[in-house]
Scaffold this motif. Structure first.
Motif, PDB file in Angstrom:
ATOM      1  N   ASN A  98      21.021  19.686 -38.121  1.00 55.76           N
ATOM      2  CA  ASN A  98      22.030  20.383 -37.322  1.00 55.76           C
ATOM      3  C   ASN A  98      22.937  21.231 -38.214  1.00 55.76           C
ATOM      4  O   ASN A  98      23.268  22.370 -37.877  1.00 55.76           O
ATOM      5  CB  ASN A  98      22.841  19.361 -36.518  1.00 55.76           C
ATOM      6  N   SER A 117      14.567  26.397 -32.691  1.00 56.98           N
ATOM      7  CA  SER A 117      16.016  26.540 -32.543  1.00 56.98           C
ATOM      8  C   SER A 117      16.608  25.327 -31.821  1.00 56.98           C
ATOM      9  O   SER A 117      17.799  25.089 -31.899  1.00 56.98           O
ATOM     10  CB  SER A 117      16.337  27.823 -31.778  1.00 56.98           C
ATOM     11  N   GLY A 147      21.653  24.524 -38.908  1.00 57.82           N
ATOM     12  CA  GLY A 147      21.602  25.517 -37.836  1.00 57.82           C
ATOM     13  C   GLY A 147      20.848  25.132 -36.579  1.00 57.82           C
ATOM     14  O   GLY A 147      20.908  25.838 -35.578  1.00 57.82           O
ATOM     15  N   THR A 148      20.092  24.027 -36.609  1.00 56.80           N
ATOM     16  CA  THR A 148      19.313  23.654 -35.438  1.00 56.80           C
ATOM     17  C   THR A 148      20.208  23.000 -34.389  1.00 56.80           C
ATOM     18  O   THR A 148      21.071  22.193 -34.730  1.00 56.80           O
ATOM     19  CB  THR A 148      18.206  22.651 -35.840  1.00 56.80           C
ATOM     20  N   THR A 149      19.992  23.370 -33.149  1.00 53.70           N
ATOM     21  CA  THR A 149      20.677  22.705 -32.050  1.00 53.70           C
ATOM     22  C   THR A 149      19.965  21.378 -31.790  1.00 53.70           C
ATOM     23  O   THR A 149      18.743  21.355 -31.662  1.00 53.70           O
ATOM     24  CB  THR A 149      20.617  23.567 -30.774  1.00 53.70           C
ATOM     25  N   GLY A 154      23.549  25.717 -32.193  1.00 54.04           N
ATOM     26  CA  GLY A 154      24.124  25.029 -33.329  1.00 54.04           C
ATOM     27  C   GLY A 154      24.888  23.776 -32.976  1.00 54.04           C
ATOM     28  O   GLY A 154      25.421  23.106 -33.856  1.00 54.04           O
TER      29      GLY A 154
END
Ligand code: ATP
Ligand code: MG
Lengths: 405, 234
Positions: free
Chosen positions: B195, B168, B198-200, B38
């Motif tokens: 981001n 992810s 939730g995406t890194t 995250g």
């Protein structure tokens, strides 16, 4: 997000997977991206396969015609001669030979000619005896016409009555050389006037009758001392019995010396004459194979260049999850499709050439369908071989190729 | 953020060194880097400092010469090519400076390619691609070809392709390098939005201003991390 942490620590991630249909689409996409290059690089293959198909097609089409003609003429005609003795003299057959042959099961017709050695035929009595014109005189059996399947061009064949009298039936070439056009004319034969009964049409299977003057056996006995020994016997049997009759003929005619009797099948000789061209066909097929090889090298070359040019595409696909195997399959399939497209075009072209040649020569178009299928299949194999090295190289391309600018 | 909760880290590099050729030129020298799930961070540094090399290793496109690399919990050094490919197909998305879009294919199909190696049926790939394109604000450009799009739009298509599989981890190497300031800002906004959901996100950039708007900046020089700052921007 439905799958924010797709892979938990330690758990094996889901596999990379490329559907077969998608792989196929990738292969076609590669060709469509550079159509001109695809056409040019598959041209060699197309020409090679077109040459091979045309050669095979023309050869089978012409042979189909020969086969058709042969089946019209019949392949059940056997010719029997007495062979020759140590001095090279022709040995006549026994007097009852024709009757003996007729008794063999399966025999339909048997007829004979008996060469009359010192008898010659001239247009009239004024002609010098040495100018025989290459014509020969023979005593003919009444069944000769049926046995050989020869047709009358004009007039009539000998019968029981006319065979008793000085009448003659001429072969077509003999009639031409003697200047005879119609029945009723007289020729000078063995020192007597013979009346022409008819003229034979020329025969493909028994061309030797062409230059003969045929007279009846009774008149030959009477005037020229014919002994009744035939020189050549023509025999026709049921198609299924030809082989059996053939083995029975020598012992029937000459029980003590069967090997002296010569039996031949004129249709075999005719068929053999047409297969002389096989050497030439082999040469052309060889040239076609070389064209195919060169075409294959062309495809390999195109693919090698393509792999070098598409390093970034490969890198991108690797970053999207393609395995080495997926990349290899994609490029291999592309090469196969490239070659097979050439093969398809070449097969169509070869078929077209054959059709044109067949039409020009009046043959029926006869290409075995398996040759067409094999044509495309062979090119696909050539493509697979040509694409192997480029595909392996593509798979070895570093996955970082998309990032490095 | 607890430093020792290893499971929470999407990326974990320990003493990673990458050397090319012989005699070796060292592109990365003993790099330690942890990226928590995250996070959003910028990797900055002068040209040749090893930014792309680092991103390749984080993205499993390249292997370290020495040191340990863990991505999404997997020990990269022990994984086969097929396993790494699977990791990229399902868990990692890439965005490149030059977009790398296919010219003869619509925006929708370009994005759907992002799911090609997951084995998903084409219809479903297209459906997801449409969703991804709407997400980057290109819902009205589905049937456009890359040539018919502006640079900023093309990069948004490329981002949609990278995230269509809901990875992810999203890695971007100079995503704004070929764009003007306005288009670049748009792209950065989309990355920030991804981001937030939730995406890194890891972004390499030359642009100092852009880097400073990120919550974390990792500074490289000569293959070593010289600074790892967490700004207050977040
Ligand atoms: N494939 C390679 N072979 C040899 N050396 C390489 C290779 N890739 C990178 N390098 C070297 O590694 C070093 C770091 O390169 P890298 O591409 O990571 O730099 P970078 O920080 O991304 O630079 P830029 O900002 O210009 O993209 C450079 O000195 C480069 O020459
Ligand atoms: Mg770089």
């Amino acid at each position: 997000m439905s799958r924010p942490r797709a892979s938990r620590p330690g758990a094996a991630p889901a596999r990379s997977r490329l559907r077969p249909g998608d792989l196929l689409a990738l292969g076609f996409h590669g060709l469509r991206a550079r159509p001109l290059r695809a056409v040019l690089s598959s041209l060699g293959i197309a020409i090679g396969i077109a040459a091979m198909i045309a050669v095979i097609g023309i050869s089978t089409s012409s042979q189909a015609l020969v086969k058709e003609r042969l089946s019209e003429l019949g392949t059940n005609l056997l010719t029997v001669t007495g062979g020759s003795d140590l001095l090279g003299q022709e040995v006549p057959l026994a007097e009852g030979a024709v009757a003996a042959i007729r008794r063999i099961p399966g025999v339909q017709h048997a007829g004979s000619t008996a060469a009359l050695a010192d008898v010659n035929v001239y247009r009239n009595s004024e002609i010098a005896p040495s100018r025989t014109g290459g014509l020969s005189v023979a005593a003919a059996d009444l069944e000769l016409l049926d046995a050989t399947g020869t047709q009358m061009l004009t007039g009539a064949w000998l019968n029981e009555a006319t065979a008793q009298y000085p009448t003659v039936v001429l072969g077509r070439a003999a009639a031409e050389r003697l200047g005879i056009q119609s029945p009723g004319s007289l020729v000078w034969l063995g020192g007597a006037h013979f009346s022409v009964l008819g003229i034979l049409d020329s025969s493909v299977l028994v061309p030797e009758l062409d230059s003969m003057a045929l007279i009846g056996e009774p008149v030959a006995r009477q005037l020229f001392g014919h002994t009744g020994n035939p020189t050549t016997i023509y025999e026709r049997s049921d198609d299924a019995r030809v082989g059996a009759v053939r083995t029975l003929l020598p012992p029937t005619l000459s029980p003590e010396k069967p090997s002296a009797v010569k039996v031949s099948r004129p249709s075999d000789a005719l068929a053999a004459k047409n297969t002389v061209d096989q050497a030439f066909t082999g040469l052309l097929v060889g040239v076609g194979s070389i064209a195919l090889l060169v075409g294959g090298i062309g495809v390999a070359n195109t693919m090698v260049i393509s792999v070098l040019e598409r390093r970034r595409e490969i890198g991108l696909r690797r970053s999207l999850g393609a395995t080495r195997r997926h990349i290899r399959q994609q490029f291999l399939l592309e090469a196969v499709l490239l070659a097979a497209a050439g093969g398809l075009a070449g097969t169509a072209l070869g078929w077209l050439i054959t059709a044109i040649a067949a039409r020009a020569n009046g043959w029926a178009l006869a290409i075995p369908p398996e040759v067409l299928v094999a044509g495309v299949a062979v090119t696909a194999v050539v493509g697979a071989i040509a694409g192997l090295l480029p595909a392996v190289r593509a798979a070895r391309t570093s996955p970082t190729a998309a990032l490095s600018s | 953020m607890s430093e020792d909760a290893a499971a929470e880290h999407v990326v974990e590099l320990r003493a990673v060194t990458r050397a090319y050729g012989s005699p070796p030129t060292v592109a990365l020298n003993g790099v330690d880097l942890r990226i928590a799930a995250g996070e959003m961070l910028a990797i900055v540094g002068p040209s040749g400092s090893g930014k792309s090399t680092l991103l390749n290793i984080i993205g499993s496109l390249d292997r370290a010469s020495a040191g340990d690399t863990r991505i999404a919990g997997h020990e990269v050094n022990r994984m086969s090519d097929a396993e790494l490919s699977a990791l990229r197909a399902h868990a990692i998305g890439f965005v490149f400076q030059q977009f790398h879009l296919s010219d003869g294919v619509t925006a929708l199909d370009n994005v759907a390619t992002g799911l090609l190696y997951t084995g998903m049926p084409a219809r479903e790939r297209r459906r997801k691609a449409e969703v991804a394109l709407r997400r980057v604000g290109l819902g009205d450009r589905l049937r456009h070809h890359p040539r018919q799009l502006s640079g900023g739009e093309r990069q948004r298509v490329a981002i949609a392709r990278a995230v269509v599989g809901e990875p992810s981890l999203l890695l971007a190497d100079e995503p704004t390098g070929s764009l003007d300031t306005k288009a670049g800002a748009g792209v950065v906004e989309i990355l920030a939005e991804l981001n937030r959901s939730g995406t890194t996100v890891v972004v390499i950039t030359h642009d100092q201003e852009l880097a400073e708007r990120m919550p974390r900046q990792v500074r490289l020089r000569d293959g070593e991390i010289v600074a790892d700052e967490r700004g207050v921007a977040a």
